[in-house]
Design a protein around this motif. Structure first.
Motif, mmCIF file in Angstrom:
data_model
loop_
_atom_site.group_PDB
_atom_site.id
_atom_site.type_symbol
_atom_site.label_atom_id
_atom_site.label_comp_id
_atom_site.label_asym_id
_atom_site.label_seq_id
_atom_site.Cartn_x
_atom_site.Cartn_y
_atom_site.Cartn_z
ATOM 1 N N LEU A 163 -8.764 6.981 5.031
ATOM 2 C CA LEU A 163 -7.605 7.519 4.321
ATOM 3 C C LEU A 163 -6.721 6.401 3.769
ATOM 4 C CD1 LEU A 163 -6.283 10.610 6.333
ATOM 5 C CD2 LEU A 163 -7.079 10.572 3.972
ATOM 6 N N LYS A 164 -6.624 5.302 4.507
ATOM 7 C CA LYS A 164 -5.842 4.161 4.017
ATOM 8 C C LYS A 164 -6.439 3.633 2.710
ATOM 9 C CE LYS A 164 -4.183 2.657 8.568
ATOM 10 N NZ LYS A 164 -4.224 1.575 9.593
ATOM 11 N N SER A 165 -7.773 3.597 2.641
ATOM 12 C CA SER A 165 -8.424 3.167 1.393
ATOM 13 C C SER A 165 -8.133 4.139 0.268
ATOM 14 C CB SER A 165 -9.937 3.049 1.611
ATOM 15 O OG SER A 165 -10.238 2.044 2.545
ATOM 16 N N LEU A 166 -8.198 5.420 0.561
ATOM 17 C CA LEU A 166 -7.904 6.453 -0.443
ATOM 18 C C LEU A 166 -6.491 6.283 -0.994
ATOM 19 C CD1 LEU A 166 -8.302 9.212 -1.910
ATOM 20 C CD2 LEU A 166 -7.643 10.313 0.226
ATOM 21 N N ILE A 167 -5.529 6.151 -0.102
ATOM 22 C CA ILE A 167 -4.133 6.015 -0.535
ATOM 23 C C ILE A 167 -3.953 4.726 -1.338
ATOM 24 C CG2 ILE A 167 -1.776 5.665 0.300
ATOM 25 C CD1 ILE A 167 -2.572 7.505 2.690
ATOM 26 N N GLY A 168 -4.650 3.672 -0.933
ATOM 27 C CA GLY A 168 -4.574 2.422 -1.678
ATOM 28 C C GLY A 168 -5.086 2.560 -3.097
ATOM 29 N N HIS A 169 -6.199 3.257 -3.266
ATOM 30 C CA HIS A 169 -6.746 3.463 -4.612
ATOM 31 C C HIS A 169 -5.822 4.338 -5.464
ATOM 32 C CE1 HIS A 169 -10.429 1.363 -3.934
ATOM 33 N NE2 HIS A 169 -10.840 2.170 -2.979
ATOM 34 N N ILE A 170 -5.236 5.366 -4.859
ATOM 35 C CA ILE A 170 -4.308 6.233 -5.602
ATOM 36 C C ILE A 170 -3.135 5.418 -6.131
ATOM 37 C CG2 ILE A 170 -2.675 8.154 -5.385
ATOM 38 C CD1 ILE A 170 -4.609 9.335 -3.272
ATOM 39 N N ALA A 171 -2.581 4.557 -5.281
ATOM 40 C CA ALA A 171 -1.441 3.736 -5.696
ATOM 41 C C ALA A 171 -1.859 2.706 -6.738
ATOM 42 C CB ALA A 171 -0.840 3.045 -4.472
#
Length: 344
Positions: free
Chosen positions: A178-186
């Protein structure tokens, strides 16, 4: 989580999928470093020659794929900028915004350019993961659920197709992913993704809303990605596989519960195992009378159909509409997709 009746037990699944390796498959498994049941399965499905071709394909690395974030830059401008940095790119014919990285300079890497850090593109390990998104989102506008979304390649692609409009609910259970997902979104400056942390099997009781499109890239054995992780040759015993299959059945049942009437779900695995694909969907079709298989809306390339039968189990004729991508045939990871519509 939602309890569905008649889900087969792990022992029931194990009996259904048990396969006895032959002497030939044991020798081939020893040569290439696989569990013997896996090679025996390949021989039963493909024959000896194609099995050897498949095993050899898994020994070859694949080129990464750059998917342009068209919310921030057009694909031609990105192509020019990366070429100037020394990357040689090849456009993927069926995905105009995407390029295969044929060669790269010593520095920077494709995941460390200024263009990457500015969010101008996403790096996929391979182009196969683009397929289910393109089919599910073909000529569609509306809210979408990506129930097993991390690390975010498909969720950010969906948001991009929707042009930052509507809502993409991106859920996952694994926190570091999830941390990777949020990083890509940002990084990609995407505005229409809402992130949730939950077991996908619990979503029907946690979320009142239902969706016209659901992407279900389920946690699987990853057997189609051996070229990236050689450990997958021996990681999944038959008993482990039975546990994975049961979880996939549970997740698919819950994914269907998240659909509106006439909504469409894409069931996806990065596994070539029929136990995780044909068997799972066949079991769910037996358990429910409110879904049907949907023919893909477009033909992106000459993919292979799902199997007609396996280990004495005959599958529905409609499985011809479901998609298999084989490493030795399509020069991609092993990936499968089946579109399902909720009819009531």
């Amino acid at each position: 989580m939602v309890i569905h009746p008649h889900i087969p037990s792990i022992n029931d699944i194990l009996r259904d999928i048990y396969i006895e390796p032959s002497i030939i498959s044991k020798k081939l498994a020893s040569k290439y470093g696989y569990l013997p049941y896996m090679v025996e399965r390949y021989i039963k499905i493909l024959g000896f020659k194609d099995t050897v071709d498949l095993l050899n394909a898994f020994e070859k690395p694949l080129k990464p794929v750059v998917r342009t974030n068209t919310l921030l830059i057009d694909e031609d401008t990105l192509y020019e900028r990366l070429e100037q940095l020394g990357f040689k790119l090849e456009r993927i014919k069926w995905s105009r915004e995407s390029y295969r990285v044929i060669s790269a300079p010593k520095s920077p890497s494709i995941g460390a350019t200024h263009e990457y850090l500015k969010g101008y593109y996403y790096v996929h390990r391979d182009s196969a993961s683009l397929v289910p998104v393109k089919l599910l989102m073909h000529e569609f506008e509306g809210d979408v659920l990506d129930a097993c979304a991390a690390p975010g390649g498909k969720a950010t692609y969906i948001a991009q197709i929707l042009n930052n409009k509507y809502e993409v609910l991106a859920n996952d259970l694994v926190l570091y992913r999830l941390k990777s997902l949020i990083g890509h979104i940002a990084r990609m400056r995407i505005k229409n993704i809402v992130v949730t942390w939950s077991d996908a099997r619990k979503l029907p009781i946690l979320i009142d809303k239902r969706y016209d499109r659901v992407l279900l890239d389920v946690p699987c054995s990853g057997e189609g990605t051996i070229m990236f992780d050689q450990g997958r040759k021996t990681r999944t015993s038959l008993k482990d596989l039975a546990r994975i299959v049961r979880r996939e059945i549970e997740i698919l049942l819950s994914g269907i519960d998240m659909l509106t009437k006439n909504g469409v779900l894409a069931y996806v695995t990065c596994s070539i195992a029929p136990e995780e694909n044909e068997y799972v969907v066949a079991k769910v079709l037996e358990m429910r009378d409110d879904i049907e298989i949907v023919k893909p809306p477009v033909k992106l390339f000459d993919w292979s159909p799902w199997l007609k039968s396996y280990l004495g189990i005959n599958f529905p004729n409609e499985f011809k509409y479901c998609i298999r991508i084989w490493p030795h045939i399509h020069s991609m990871i092993g990936l499968t997709t089946c579109l399902l519509r909720r009819i009531k």
